[in-house]
Design an enzyme around this catalytic site. Sequence first.
Site, PDB file in Angstrom:
ATOM      1  N   HIS A 181       0.805  -1.227   0.000  1.00  0.00           N
ATOM      2  CA  HIS A 181       0.000   0.000   0.000  1.00  0.00           C
ATOM      3  C   HIS A 181       0.833   1.270   0.000  1.00  0.00           C
ATOM      4  CE1 HIS A 181      -3.278  -2.782   0.569  1.00  0.00           C
ATOM      5  NE2 HIS A 181      -3.915  -1.881  -0.144  1.00  0.00           N
TER       6      HIS A 181
ATOM      7  N   ARG B 247     -10.517   4.309  -1.205  1.00  0.00           N
ATOM      8  CA  ARG B 247      -9.970   3.507  -0.105  1.00  0.00           C
ATOM      9  C   ARG B 247     -10.181   4.295   1.188  1.00  0.00           C
ATOM     10  NH1 ARG B 247      -5.816   2.138  -4.066  1.00  0.00           N
ATOM     11  NH2 ARG B 247      -5.600  -0.121  -4.232  1.00  0.00           N
TER      12      ARG B 247
ATOM     13  N   ARG C 253     -15.574   2.331  -0.876  1.00  0.00           N
ATOM     14  CA  ARG C 253     -15.343   1.004  -0.284  1.00  0.00           C
ATOM     15  C   ARG C 253     -15.321   1.090   1.238  1.00  0.00           C
ATOM     16  NH1 ARG C 253      -9.904  -2.206  -1.606  1.00  0.00           N
ATOM     17  NH2 ARG C 253      -9.040  -0.724  -0.115  1.00  0.00           N
TER      18      ARG C 253
ATOM     19  N   GLU D 128     -11.464 -10.493  -4.728  1.00  0.00           N
ATOM     20  CA  GLU D 128     -10.023 -10.461  -4.491  1.00  0.00           C
ATOM     21  C   GLU D 128      -9.541 -11.655  -3.677  1.00  0.00           C
ATOM     22  OE1 GLU D 128      -9.026  -6.845  -2.401  1.00  0.00           O
ATOM     23  OE2 GLU D 128     -10.749  -6.989  -1.087  1.00  0.00           O
TER      24      GLU D 128
ATOM     25  N   ASN E 190      -4.681  -6.843  -6.914  1.00  0.00           N
ATOM     26  CA  ASN E 190      -3.544  -6.760  -5.989  1.00  0.00           C
ATOM     27  C   ASN E 190      -3.604  -7.903  -4.983  1.00  0.00           C
ATOM     28  OD1 ASN E 190      -3.187  -4.351  -7.278  1.00  0.00           O
ATOM     29  ND2 ASN E 190      -3.988  -3.105  -5.617  1.00  0.00           N
ATOM     30  N   ASP E 191      -4.784  -8.094  -4.431  1.00  0.00           N
ATOM     31  CA  ASP E 191      -4.939  -9.185  -3.473  1.00  0.00           C
ATOM     32  C   ASP E 191      -5.199 -10.513  -4.167  1.00  0.00           C
ATOM     33  OD1 ASP E 191      -4.570  -8.251  -0.809  1.00  0.00           O
ATOM     34  OD2 ASP E 191      -6.280  -6.941  -1.146  1.00  0.00           O
TER      35      ASP E 191
ATOM     36  N   ARG F 208       2.127  -9.774  -1.327  1.00  0.00           N
ATOM     37  CA  ARG F 208       2.238  -8.640  -2.261  1.00  0.00           C
ATOM     38  C   ARG F 208       3.265  -7.604  -1.833  1.00  0.00           C
ATOM     39  NH1 ARG F 208      -3.638  -5.732  -1.511  1.00  0.00           N
ATOM     40  NH2 ARG F 208      -2.680  -3.825  -2.257  1.00  0.00           N
TER      41      ARG F 208
ATOM     42  N   CYS G 141     -10.157  -2.810 -10.237  1.00  0.00           N
ATOM     43  CA  CYS G 141      -9.533  -1.645  -9.603  1.00  0.00           C
ATOM     44  C   CYS G 141      -8.141  -1.960  -9.059  1.00  0.00           C
ATOM     45  CB  CYS G 141     -10.435  -1.045  -8.531  1.00  0.00           C
ATOM     46  SG  CYS G 141     -10.825  -2.199  -7.217  1.00  0.00           S
TER      47      CYS G 141
HETATM   48  C1  PEP Z   1      -6.856  -4.877  -4.681  1.00  0.00           C
HETATM   49  O1  PEP Z   1      -6.671  -5.726  -3.817  1.00  0.00           O
HETATM   50  O2  PEP Z   1      -6.584  -5.052  -5.890  1.00  0.00           O
HETATM   51  C2  PEP Z   1      -7.407  -3.555  -4.319  1.00  0.00           C
HETATM   52  C3  PEP Z   1      -7.761  -2.684  -5.230  1.00  0.00           C
HETATM   53  O3  PEP Z   1      -7.518  -3.266  -3.005  1.00  0.00           O
HETATM   54  P1  PEP Z   1      -6.287  -2.861  -2.078  1.00  0.00           P
HETATM   55  O4  PEP Z   1      -5.096  -2.629  -2.957  1.00  0.00           O
HETATM   56  O5  PEP Z   1      -6.714  -1.661  -1.340  1.00  0.00           O
HETATM   57  O6  PEP Z   1      -6.116  -4.069  -1.206  1.00  0.00           O
HETATM   58 MG    MG Z   2      -7.496  -5.524  -1.870  1.00  0.00          MG
END
Ligand code: PEP
Ligand code: MG
Length: 583
Positions: free
Chosen positions: A193, A300, A336, A433, A456-457, A467, A504
């Site tokens: 993040h 977020r 979210r 995710e 991402n997750d 990650r 996203c």
């Molecule tokens: C993701 O997991 O792709 C996402 C957009 O959420 P975050 O990066 O906030 O976990």
């Molecule tokens: Mg996520």
Amino acid sequence: MRSKSYKNLLRGIAAAPGISIGKAHIYHRIDEEVNEYEIENVSQAIEELEDAFSRSKKELVKIFKMAVDKIGEKRAAIFEAQLMILDDPILRRNIWERVEHEKKNPEFVVNDEISKYQKLMTVSDVEYMQERSYDIEDIKNRIIRNLRKKKLISRIEEDVIVVSQTITPADTLLFNRVNSKGYVTDFGGLTSHAAIVARSLGIPAVVGAHDATSKITDGDVLIVDGFHGEVIIKPTKEQLDFYKKKIEKLNLYDKELRKLKDLPAVTNDGKKIIVTANIDLCDELEIAVNNGTEGVGLVRTEQIFDLFTAFPDEEEQYEVYKKFAERIYPLPIIIRAFDIGGDKVLPIDLKEPNPFLGWRGIRLLLDNPELFKLQIKAILRANKHGNIKFMIPMVAAIKEIKSTKELILTAIEELEAEGKEFNANLKLGVMIEVPSAAVMANKFAKYVDFMSIGTNDLIQYLLAVDRGNEIVSDLYQEFHPSVVRSLDLIIKGGKSQGVMTTICGEMAADPIAIPLLVGLGLDSISVNAASILQTKEIIRSLNYEEVKKLAEECSEMETECEIKEKLKEYYDKNIKDKFQTIN
Ligand code: PEP
Ligand code: MG
């Protein structure tokens, strides 16, 4: 001239694009050792003490309430004990008096006095007291952290490149206040993040550079190349000239891109893709609007508020969401629910062995219905014009969607009883995710109004690769065949129920991935505000029929290497020319 053979070159992961030149500021995390020194301004130090104690108390009260719910009164007693220490008049008097008379820095005195407390407990015959002595470590660190927070900012010069071992999203935001020009870290991964926040801020970042903090000295001039993951330490004149020219070219390219601001993202054979923005910071909305965003695909919320300090109440949240919704109206905005946990702030000192697999996102929210309800109520009230959609993170089971819906109904009833104005017509969506949600996407789709793929997750959970860990960053593969197949499955699952599916995750802004994503059938993608124009430009250069075939071929491939090569080949042939400046 590429930098590959430079002796003064450090390599890491290209985490946030852009190039910057500036002086290094070596940042040591707040929880490092406490030094003793004389202070000049006693009254200021006393003020800081007052402030740190009251902040710490505010934080602890919230934490205690949450902890009682989740871990039961017995274990939550840890926090009650910490609160008692904070309020102990003798401890306070000792600290205050020593700062006044000895003129020592408050961190040192707090550390010293609370350590005395700890020692007394450690030598106690009562086992319970011995155990409690460890808990006191937490309160000590909390007060010291609060004492340092403010100072930290005033100590850093403006416009520096921050170099540190690791960096948290909160650190990134903190440095933003002093206009940091870049980030270089020893550890960390592409979708951690902190890296995402750096991208949102448009600040070049290189993470996972291993020995940056040992090779770089405070004040060294650095060049950070966030496109290639390279850092040049004490550059030569030739290197400086080369990168200055590159920066000039980038500025020109940005100017060109600006022309796309009001143009839609349509493929050259007429397929329209909606490009929206991910918002991590309040200021980012303006950047997104300026870049011609077609809505907000992800707010977020856990990043917007400083959750570490205190949880925002309904009113505070309402004001922020209302402002967002009004600014972007008539376009839609997806807010979210707090995705707390993982590498994001958990406002409770729970040391989980596996935070990414633990109390995170919807799990934590449903376990704390009062807190979750505050957010839902604020959103229902802010949805005056009906352009807000609500999305829940980390969903792994349909039950979690049902429980959320029940809570929304309770929130509506309460708002009615309170006589507050609100709009109950709130669309509900889920982040896809977690692999269980991806596999079940066609079933999940029956219960929601939309789905948003969080790659991402999804990638980290699908491939069992952290990650944020640079040691395994080679295994974090967005083009792994299982990822491509999962995307295909989710998008088809959404279409089977007539539910809008968007993406996203950071993958959506990767120029090499965009043809694949469009080809797989996504009608909408959400990227960081800084990438909107470039994303539009890439989409406008695509041919939908062609990328559809490309995606079909990729879905049948067996290795990441094959998929990557195929996409790279497509990119080089059809897109690369447009991005000469960054290649
Ligand atoms: C993701 O997991 O792709 C996402 C957009 O959420 P975050 O990066 O906030 O976990
Ligand atoms: Mg996520």
